[in-house]
Enzyme design. Structure first.
Site, PDB file in Angstrom:
ATOM      1  N   GLU A 270     -10.074 -23.519   1.638  1.00 19.49           N
ATOM      2  CA  GLU A 270     -10.047 -23.243   3.084  1.00 19.49           C
ATOM      3  C   GLU A 270     -10.096 -24.548   3.870  1.00 19.49           C
ATOM      4  O   GLU A 270     -10.690 -25.527   3.416  1.00 19.49           O
ATOM      5  CB  GLU A 270     -11.287 -22.430   3.473  1.00 19.49           C
ATOM      6  N   ASP A 271      -9.527 -24.523   5.068  1.00 20.70           N
ATOM      7  CA  ASP A 271      -9.638 -25.664   5.970  1.00 20.70           C
ATOM      8  C   ASP A 271     -11.030 -25.718   6.595  1.00 20.70           C
ATOM      9  O   ASP A 271     -11.670 -26.748   6.648  1.00 20.70           O
ATOM     10  CB  ASP A 271      -8.552 -25.595   7.072  1.00 20.70           C
TER      11      ASP A 271
ATOM     12  N   ASP B 217     -16.032 -20.790   9.507  1.00 19.30           N
ATOM     13  CA  ASP B 217     -16.668 -20.720  10.821  1.00 19.30           C
ATOM     14  C   ASP B 217     -17.605 -19.505  10.833  1.00 19.30           C
ATOM     15  O   ASP B 217     -18.740 -19.591  10.377  1.00 19.30           O
ATOM     16  CB  ASP B 217     -15.513 -20.632  11.839  1.00 19.30           C
TER      17      ASP B 217
ATOM     18  N   PHE C  74     -14.469 -26.769  18.680  1.00 20.51           N
ATOM     19  CA  PHE C  74     -13.130 -26.462  18.189  1.00 20.51           C
ATOM     20  C   PHE C  74     -12.450 -27.766  17.793  1.00 20.51           C
ATOM     21  O   PHE C  74     -12.369 -28.697  18.584  1.00 20.51           O
ATOM     22  CB  PHE C  74     -12.319 -25.732  19.256  1.00 20.51           C
TER      23      PHE C  74
ATOM     24  N   ASP D  47      -4.866 -26.346  13.669  1.00 19.19           N
ATOM     25  CA  ASP D  47      -3.975 -26.320  14.832  1.00 19.19           C
ATOM     26  C   ASP D  47      -4.676 -25.920  16.122  1.00 19.19           C
ATOM     27  O   ASP D  47      -5.785 -25.385  16.113  1.00 19.19           O
ATOM     28  CB  ASP D  47      -2.856 -25.289  14.607  1.00 19.19           C
TER      29      ASP D  47
ATOM     30  N   ARG E 162      -1.263 -30.021  13.736  1.00 17.58           N
ATOM     31  CA  ARG E 162      -1.646 -29.933  12.316  1.00 17.58           C
ATOM     32  C   ARG E 162      -1.384 -31.253  11.591  1.00 17.58           C
ATOM     33  O   ARG E 162      -1.963 -31.540  10.562  1.00 17.58           O
ATOM     34  CB  ARG E 162      -0.853 -28.826  11.613  1.00 17.58           C
TER      35      ARG E 162
HETATM   36  P1  5GP Z   1     -13.833 -17.636  10.273  1.00 19.56           P
HETATM   37  O1  5GP Z   1     -13.233 -16.341   9.820  1.00 19.56           O
HETATM   38  O2  5GP Z   1     -14.749 -18.281   9.255  1.00 19.56           O
HETATM   39  O3  5GP Z   1     -14.504 -17.499  11.622  1.00 19.56           O
HETATM   40  O4  5GP Z   1     -12.674 -18.640  10.592  1.00 19.56           O
HETATM   41  C1  5GP Z   1     -11.801 -19.054   9.653  1.00 19.56           C
HETATM   42  C2  5GP Z   1     -10.503 -19.493  10.293  1.00 19.56           C
HETATM   43  O5  5GP Z   1     -10.602 -19.671  11.711  1.00 19.56           O
HETATM   44  C3  5GP Z   1     -10.119 -20.842   9.757  1.00 19.56           C
HETATM   45  O6  5GP Z   1      -9.402 -20.732   8.544  1.00 19.56           O
HETATM   46  C4  5GP Z   1      -9.283 -21.411  10.896  1.00 19.56           C
HETATM   47  O7  5GP Z   1      -7.964 -20.960  10.785  1.00 19.56           O
HETATM   48  C5  5GP Z   1      -9.903 -20.811  12.142  1.00 19.56           C
HETATM   49  N1  5GP Z   1     -10.857 -21.754  12.778  1.00 19.56           N
HETATM   50  C6  5GP Z   1     -12.210 -21.685  12.826  1.00 19.56           C
HETATM   51  N2  5GP Z   1     -12.734 -22.724  13.500  1.00 19.56           N
HETATM   52  C7  5GP Z   1     -11.685 -23.487  13.883  1.00 19.56           C
HETATM   53  C8  5GP Z   1     -11.582 -24.745  14.610  1.00 19.56           C
HETATM   54  O8  5GP Z   1     -12.542 -25.381  15.051  1.00 19.56           O
HETATM   55  N3  5GP Z   1     -10.322 -25.210  14.801  1.00 19.56           N
HETATM   56  C9  5GP Z   1      -9.194 -24.566  14.335  1.00 19.56           C
HETATM   57  N4  5GP Z   1      -8.026 -25.121  14.581  1.00 19.56           N
HETATM   58  N5  5GP Z   1      -9.264 -23.396  13.659  1.00 19.56           N
HETATM   59  C10 5GP Z   1     -10.499 -22.880  13.429  1.00 19.56           C
END
Ligand code: 5GP
Length: 169
Positions: free
Chosen positions: A95-96, A99, A148, A155, A161
Site C-alpha cells: 500500500e502507499d 489512513d 493530506f 495523487d 503522482r
Molecule cells: P484508508 O482506507 O486507509 O482510509 O485509505 C487508504 C487510501 O486512501 C490510500 O490507499 C490512498 O489512496 C488514500 N489516501 C489516504 N490518505 C491519503 C493522503 O494523505 N494523500 C493521498 N493522496 N491519498 C490518501
C-alpha cells in the site's frame, strides 16, 4: 499549488532499501506474491521489488475509496481483481498509505477467504492517528501526521503522482 516537502527522495530511497532487506530475510524460500494496490502503490512497489533479491511474483488489484478529493468516502469498491490464485501462497499487500484502515480491512476480507498461507501488509506511509479500523501492518516506511500528502505515487485529483518526494498539499 503550494506544497512543502515532508519526506525527501533520499530518505524514501534509503527506507525502501531497508524494507526490501527485511522482506528478503523474512520471506526467504517462500516465493511471496507482492500485491500492489493501485493506483497509489505503483511507484513504491516498483522501487521495492527492484531492491529485493529473493524470488517473488507481482500482481495488482485496484480499489477506490477516494473520489478525487482529500478525504475517504468510507465506501471501498473493488475495481479490478488479482490475476492469480493466491491459495497456499504467501501474500504481501503493498500500500502507499494506510489512513482510516477501511481499504486495508476490505482487502483483508476479500483476500482472506481465498486461503493464502499468509496475508500481510507493507505500507510506505502510516497515519495511525486517523485509524478507524485496526490493520495488522507488518512493515511500514514512515509514520506521518494527519495531513493530506502527495507525490511518490500519491495523487490529488490524479495529479502529482510523479513527484520523487512526499509533500504536504
Ligand atoms: P484508508 O482506507 O486507509 O482510509 O485509505 C487508504 C487510501 O486512501 C490510500 O490507499 C490512498 O489512496 C488514500 N489516501 C489516504 N490518505 C491519503 C493522503 O494523505 N494523500 C493521498 N493522496 N491519498 C490518501
Amino acid at each position: 499549488m503550494q506544497s512543502e516537502i515532508l519526506i525527501s527522495e533520499e530518505k524514501i530511497q534509503n527506507r525502501v532499501a531497508e524494507l526490501a532487506a527485511h522482506i528478503d530475510k523474512d520471506y526467504e524460500g517462500k516465493s511471496p506474491i507482492l500485491v500492489g494496490v493501485l493506483k497509489g502503490s505503483f511507484i513504491f512497489l516498483a522501487d521495492l521489488v527492484r531492491k529485493m533479491t529473493i524470488p517473488h511474483q507481482v500482481d495488482f488489484l485496484t480499489v477506490a475509496s477516494y473520489d478525487g478529493g482529500v478525504s475517504s468516502t468510507g465506501v471501498v469498491r473493488l475495481i479490478s481483481d488479482l490475476s492469480v490464485n493466491i491459495e497456499n501462497r504467501n501474500v504481501l499487500i503493498v500500500e502507499d498509505i494506510i489512513d482510516t484502515g477501511l481499504t486495508s480491512n476490505y482487502i483483508l476480507k476479500i483476500l482472506g477467504v481465498r486461503n493464502p498461507s499468509s496475508l500481510e501488509f507493507v505500507t510506505l506511509l502510516n497515519k495511525t492517528e486517523c485509524r478507524k479500523l485496526e490493520v495488522p501492518i507488518k512493515y511500514y516506511g514512515f509514520e506521518i501526521p494527519d495531513q493530506f500528502v502527495i507525490g511518490y505515487g500519491l495523487d490529488y485529483n490524479q495529479f502529482y503522482r510523479n513527484l520523487p518526494h512526499i509533500a504536504r498539499l
